[in-house]
Design a protein around this motif. Structure first.
Motif, PDB file in Angstrom:
ATOM      1  N   PHE A   1       0.826  -1.209   0.000  1.00  0.00           N
ATOM      2  CA  PHE A   1       0.000   0.000   0.000  1.00  0.00           C
ATOM      3  C   PHE A   1       0.860   1.259   0.000  1.00  0.00           C
ATOM      4  O   PHE A   1       1.892   1.319   0.670  1.00  0.00           O
ATOM      5  CB  PHE A   1      -0.907   0.025   1.230  1.00  0.00           C
ATOM      6  N   ILE A   2       0.403   2.245  -0.757  1.00  0.00           N
ATOM      7  CA  ILE A   2       0.978   3.589  -0.724  1.00  0.00           C
ATOM      8  C   ILE A   2      -0.161   4.527  -0.348  1.00  0.00           C
ATOM      9  O   ILE A   2      -1.246   4.465  -0.925  1.00  0.00           O
ATOM     10  CB  ILE A   2       1.549   4.005  -2.094  1.00  0.00           C
ATOM     11  N   ILE A   3       0.066   5.392   0.630  1.00  0.00           N
ATOM     12  CA  ILE A   3      -0.932   6.380   1.030  1.00  0.00           C
ATOM     13  C   ILE A   3      -0.361   7.769   0.777  1.00  0.00           C
ATOM     14  O   ILE A   3       0.756   8.080   1.212  1.00  0.00           O
ATOM     15  CB  ILE A   3      -1.310   6.236   2.525  1.00  0.00           C
ATOM     16  N   THR A   4      -1.112   8.596   0.049  1.00  0.00           N
ATOM     17  CA  THR A   4      -0.658   9.965  -0.223  1.00  0.00           C
ATOM     18  C   THR A   4      -1.473  10.955   0.597  1.00  0.00           C
ATOM     19  O   THR A   4      -2.677  10.802   0.771  1.00  0.00           O
ATOM     20  CB  THR A   4      -0.800  10.313  -1.712  1.00  0.00           C
ATOM     21  N   GLY A   5      -0.801  11.976   1.102  1.00  0.00           N
ATOM     22  CA  GLY A   5      -1.473  12.990   1.903  1.00  0.00           C
ATOM     23  C   GLY A   5      -0.495  13.643   2.859  1.00  0.00           C
ATOM     24  O   GLY A   5       0.726  13.450   2.766  1.00  0.00           O
ATOM     25  N   ASN A   6      -1.003  14.438   3.797  1.00  0.00           N
ATOM     26  CA  ASN A   6      -0.157  15.097   4.792  1.00  0.00           C
ATOM     27  C   ASN A   6       0.530  14.040   5.660  1.00  0.00           C
ATOM     28  O   ASN A   6      -0.117  13.379   6.473  1.00  0.00           O
ATOM     29  CB  ASN A   6      -1.012  16.023   5.658  1.00  0.00           C
ATOM     30  N   LYS A   7       1.817  13.895   5.454  1.00  0.00           N
ATOM     31  CA  LYS A   7       2.565  12.800   6.085  1.00  0.00           C
ATOM     32  C   LYS A   7       2.529  12.877   7.602  1.00  0.00           C
ATOM     33  O   LYS A   7       2.408  11.849   8.283  1.00  0.00           O
ATOM     34  CB  LYS A   7       4.018  12.830   5.590  1.00  0.00           C
TER      35      LYS A   7
END
Length: 341
Positions: free
Chosen positions: A33-39
């Motif tokens: 899984f890759i999650i994109t957003g405010n780390k």
């Protein structure tokens, strides 16, 4: 497989996205899984919940595209948004199989068109959710909002894609495909439906004719074909009708002691009905016809919806839906009345 999830843009983000990934990893530990957003926000929530998520990469993308942003402008200018970063990674990295997002429908569709593109031969991609029927099965609605204005060739391609998807998703050899219309007679419909009807007969699908909206969830059809304007109005009207019925049922139950006693005795039946009608169980709508898998989940999706969307993407990829669509669209018969978009 490797999936990328846009962690922002929906009502319950990023919590629902992260919780959904945790649920999915229990059953599908092989998915990356890759999650994109405010780390910072994502990692803070993971630490707060004390999650230990294997095969997870968090990519920092601090901007958020909202429903108030103009979709095409946002996709072109908000390059550090969670959605655009996810779309760019999906486009450039062949190892990433699918994108799941609860964000702006318009932005997701614009990104799918502008960045990912169509399967060769497909005139237009379309949103294609699965709805429950009264016989206990499911029916696909294509298109439910991606294309407000369509030509006959678009509806023919929707029919082909929907038929392929239903066959692979539910294991039915010859899905029953119908045109959404204001009557079942062959001569019914607006100009679009009337022009499309004879062409559908020439397609290598099980076309069963026109269908009135009241029969959409009857279980007599497997794939419902229409333009995105009609489909979106139908879908939202259906959601509203279901909401009204459930609301009135609750009021009726609370109206008297006898009704409350009856509700207790019927608790299991009510619970079964609620579960059957709960859209969270069905995941999202695949943007079918795009060259890569994109699943648009409801803006108010919870962790269960995200989990279901991940499972949906997994099944979509496992069945090689895009490859089968590409193969059959290219081999369509030469329909002289069809116009290229």
């Amino acid at each position: 497989m490797k999936f990328i999830l846009d962690a922002f843009g929906g009502d319950n983000c990023p919590n629902a996205i992260i919780d959904g990934v945790v649920l999915a990893q229990k059953e599908y530990p092989d998915i990356e899984f890759i999650i994109t957003g405010n780390k910072q926000i994502i990692n803070d929530y993971i630490n707060e919940k004390k999650y230990k998520i294997n095969n997870l990469q968090v990519v920092d993308a601090p901007e958020i595209i909202t429903c108030n942003d103009v979709p095409t402008v946002a996709i072109k200018t908000m390059k550090n948004s969670s959605l655009v970063v996810a779309l760019d990674m999906l486009k450039k990295d062949d190892s990433i199989d699918a994108l799941i997002s609860t964000g702006s429908t318009g932005a997701i569709l614009a990104g799918g068109f502008l960045k990912i593109g169509r399967i060769k031969g497909v005139s237009r991609p379309a949103l294609c959710p699965a709805l429950p029927t009264k016989t206990g099965g499911n029916v696909l609605l294509i298109d439910c909002g991606a294309n407000a204005d369509c030509k006959p060739i678009n509806l023919c391609h929707f029919a082909m894609m929907g038929s392929i998807y239903y066959k692979e998703l539910f294991g039915k050899e010859n899905p029953r495909v119908a045109l959404v219309c204001n009557g079942t007679e062959d001569s019914k419909g607006n100009e679009l439906v009337k022009s499309t009807f004879p062409l559908m007969k020439k397609l290598p699908i099980n076309f069963v004719g026109n269908m009135e909206a009241r029969d959409a969830l009857s279980g007599e059809y497997d794939v419902l074909v229409c333009d995105g304007f009609t489909g979106n109005v139908f879908l939202k009207a259906t959601e509203g009708a279901v909401g009204l019925v459930m609301s009135e049922l609750k009021k009726s139950i609370k109206s008297s002691l006898l009704s409350k006693i009856g509700a207790v005795l019927s608790f299991k039946a009510f619970k079964k009905v609620k579960k059957r009608l709960d859209y969270n169980k069905y995941g999202g709508s695949p943007f079918i016809g795009c060259s890569k898998t994109i699943i648009k989940s409801h803006g108010s999706s919870n962790s269960e919806t995200i989990y279901a969307s991940i499972v949906q993407a997994y099944k979509y990829q496992s069945a090689s839906i895009n490859e089968k669509i590409a193969e059959q669209i290219v081999n369509l018969p030469n329909l002289e009345d069809l116009e290229n978009d």
